[in-house]
Design a protein around this motif. Structure first.
Motif, PDB file in Angstrom:
ATOM      1  N   GLY A  59      -5.322  -1.275   1.677  1.00 21.33           N
ATOM      2  CA  GLY A  59      -3.921  -0.987   1.972  1.00 21.33           C
ATOM      3  C   GLY A  59      -3.043  -1.080   0.740  1.00 21.33           C
ATOM      4  O   GLY A  59      -2.181  -0.220   0.502  1.00 21.33           O
ATOM      5  N   VAL A  60      -3.253  -2.111  -0.068  1.00 21.90           N
ATOM      6  CA  VAL A  60      -2.481  -2.272  -1.301  1.00 21.90           C
ATOM      7  C   VAL A  60      -2.776  -1.119  -2.259  1.00 21.90           C
ATOM      8  O   VAL A  60      -1.863  -0.564  -2.874  1.00 21.90           O
ATOM      9  CB  VAL A  60      -2.779  -3.640  -1.952  1.00 21.90           C
ATOM     10  CG1 VAL A  60      -2.224  -3.716  -3.359  1.00 21.90           C
ATOM     11  CG2 VAL A  60      -2.216  -4.766  -1.103  1.00 21.90           C
ATOM     12  N   ALA A  61      -4.045  -0.756  -2.393  1.00 23.06           N
ATOM     13  CA  ALA A  61      -4.408   0.350  -3.287  1.00 23.06           C
ATOM     14  C   ALA A  61      -3.766   1.658  -2.840  1.00 23.06           C
ATOM     15  O   ALA A  61      -3.255   2.428  -3.670  1.00 23.06           O
ATOM     16  CB  ALA A  61      -5.936   0.503  -3.336  1.00 23.06           C
ATOM     17  N   MET A  62      -3.744   1.921  -1.544  1.00 22.99           N
ATOM     18  CA  MET A  62      -3.123   3.155  -1.051  1.00 22.99           C
ATOM     19  C   MET A  62      -1.616   3.147  -1.297  1.00 22.99           C
ATOM     20  O   MET A  62      -1.035   4.162  -1.679  1.00 22.99           O
ATOM     21  CB  MET A  62      -3.430   3.357   0.421  1.00 22.99           C
ATOM     22  CG  MET A  62      -4.854   3.807   0.664  1.00 22.99           C
ATOM     23  SD  MET A  62      -5.173   4.260   2.368  1.00 22.99           S
ATOM     24  CE  MET A  62      -5.481   2.659   3.074  1.00 22.99           C
ATOM     25  N   GLU A  63      -0.977   2.006  -1.079  1.00 19.94           N
ATOM     26  CA  GLU A  63       0.460   1.916  -1.309  1.00 19.94           C
ATOM     27  C   GLU A  63       0.797   2.084  -2.788  1.00 19.94           C
ATOM     28  O   GLU A  63       1.748   2.772  -3.137  1.00 19.94           O
ATOM     29  CB  GLU A  63       1.010   0.583  -0.785  1.00 19.94           C
ATOM     30  CG  GLU A  63       2.484   0.397  -0.999  1.00 19.94           C
ATOM     31  CD  GLU A  63       3.364   1.424  -0.301  1.00 19.94           C
ATOM     32  OE1 GLU A  63       4.525   1.592  -0.729  1.00 19.94           O
ATOM     33  OE2 GLU A  63       2.911   2.070   0.668  1.00 19.94           O
ATOM     34  N   LEU A  64       0.015   1.465  -3.663  1.00 22.30           N
ATOM     35  CA  LEU A  64       0.245   1.649  -5.097  1.00 22.30           C
ATOM     36  C   LEU A  64       0.026   3.103  -5.505  1.00 22.30           C
ATOM     37  O   LEU A  64       0.788   3.642  -6.313  1.00 22.30           O
ATOM     38  CB  LEU A  64      -0.669   0.717  -5.899  1.00 22.30           C
ATOM     39  CG  LEU A  64      -0.347  -0.769  -5.804  1.00 22.30           C
ATOM     40  CD1 LEU A  64      -1.415  -1.585  -6.542  1.00 22.30           C
ATOM     41  CD2 LEU A  64       1.033  -1.069  -6.350  1.00 22.30           C
ATOM     42  N   GLY A  65      -0.996   3.732  -4.947  1.00 25.24           N
ATOM     43  CA  GLY A  65      -1.231   5.148  -5.228  1.00 25.24           C
ATOM     44  C   GLY A  65      -0.094   6.023  -4.743  1.00 25.24           C
ATOM     45  O   GLY A  65       0.336   6.945  -5.441  1.00 25.24           O
ATOM     46  N   ARG A  66       0.438   5.718  -3.564  1.00 25.84           N
ATOM     47  CA  ARG A  66       1.558   6.484  -3.030  1.00 25.84           C
ATOM     48  C   ARG A  66       2.788   6.334  -3.920  1.00 25.84           C
ATOM     49  O   ARG A  66       3.474   7.312  -4.231  1.00 25.84           O
ATOM     50  CB  ARG A  66       1.893   6.017  -1.619  1.00 25.84           C
ATOM     51  CG  ARG A  66       2.981   6.843  -0.936  1.00 25.84           C
ATOM     52  CD  ARG A  66       3.468   6.184   0.335  1.00 25.84           C
ATOM     53  NE  ARG A  66       4.143   4.919   0.111  1.00 25.84           N
ATOM     54  CZ  ARG A  66       5.418   4.807  -0.301  1.00 25.84           C
ATOM     55  NH1 ARG A  66       6.127   5.872  -0.538  1.00 25.84           N
ATOM     56  NH2 ARG A  66       5.961   3.618  -0.464  1.00 25.84           N
ATOM     57  N   ARG A  67       3.053   5.121  -4.360  1.00 20.51           N
ATOM     58  CA  ARG A  67       4.207   4.893  -5.245  1.00 20.51           C
ATOM     59  C   ARG A  67       4.030   5.588  -6.574  1.00 20.51           C
ATOM     60  O   ARG A  67       4.993   6.124  -7.131  1.00 20.51           O
ATOM     61  CB  ARG A  67       4.423   3.398  -5.450  1.00 20.51           C
ATOM     62  CG  ARG A  67       4.968   2.718  -4.226  1.00 20.51           C
ATOM     63  CD  ARG A  67       5.228   1.268  -4.478  1.00 20.51           C
ATOM     64  NE  ARG A  67       5.675   0.621  -3.241  1.00 20.51           N
ATOM     65  CZ  ARG A  67       6.324  -0.507  -3.194  1.00 20.51           C
ATOM     66  NH1 ARG A  67       6.620  -1.152  -4.312  1.00 20.51           N
ATOM     67  NH2 ARG A  67       6.684  -1.019  -2.040  1.00 20.51           N
ATOM     68  N   LEU A  68       2.818   5.588  -7.113  1.00 15.03           N
ATOM     69  CA  LEU A  68       2.548   6.265  -8.375  1.00 15.03           C
ATOM     70  C   LEU A  68       2.777   7.766  -8.248  1.00 15.03           C
ATOM     71  O   LEU A  68       3.407   8.384  -9.102  1.00 15.03           O
ATOM     72  CB  LEU A  68       1.122   5.976  -8.842  1.00 15.03           C
ATOM     73  CG  LEU A  68       0.692   6.642 -10.147  1.00 15.03           C
ATOM     74  CD1 LEU A  68       1.519   6.115 -11.302  1.00 15.03           C
ATOM     75  CD2 LEU A  68      -0.785   6.388 -10.396  1.00 15.03           C
ATOM     76  N   VAL A  69       2.269   8.351  -7.169  1.00 16.90           N
ATOM     77  CA  VAL A  69       2.454   9.790  -6.954  1.00 16.90           C
ATOM     78  C   VAL A  69       3.935  10.120  -6.800  1.00 16.90           C
ATOM     79  O   VAL A  69       4.425  11.096  -7.365  1.00 16.90           O
ATOM     80  CB  VAL A  69       1.642  10.264  -5.724  1.00 16.90           C
ATOM     81  CG1 VAL A  69       2.048  11.660  -5.290  1.00 16.90           C
ATOM     82  CG2 VAL A  69       0.155  10.211  -6.018  1.00 16.90           C
TER      83      VAL A  69
END
Length: 79
Positions: A59-69
């Protein structure tokens, strides 16, 4: 299913992809259950802890990826 219907995907193509997805889902679900059960046979609390830790990390990895994008797209739009 909803996306396939809205995009008017031919039903034969949908059935092929749906069948493939169901087989893959069943295989990896069975593999996770078998290997997880074998690895944590006598330690159910450790199994739950590992599962929750992995879910949290994903979940944290997906959220960080979403913020990066979002950040990259915002910077590209400003440029």
């Amino acid at each position: 299913m909803l996306a396939a219907g809205m995009l008017e995907m031919p039903w034969r193509r949908f059935v092929v992809f749906d069948l493939a997805a169901a087989i893959i889902w069943a295989l990896y679900g069975t593999a996770i259950g078998y290997f997880g059960g074998t690895a944590f046979e006598n330690q159910p609390l450790l199994a739950v802890t590992v599962a929750l830790g992995l879910a949290l990390a994903a979940g944290v990895a997906m959220e960080l990826g979403r913020r990066l994008v979002t950040r990259v797209r915002g910077e590209a739009a400003r440029a």
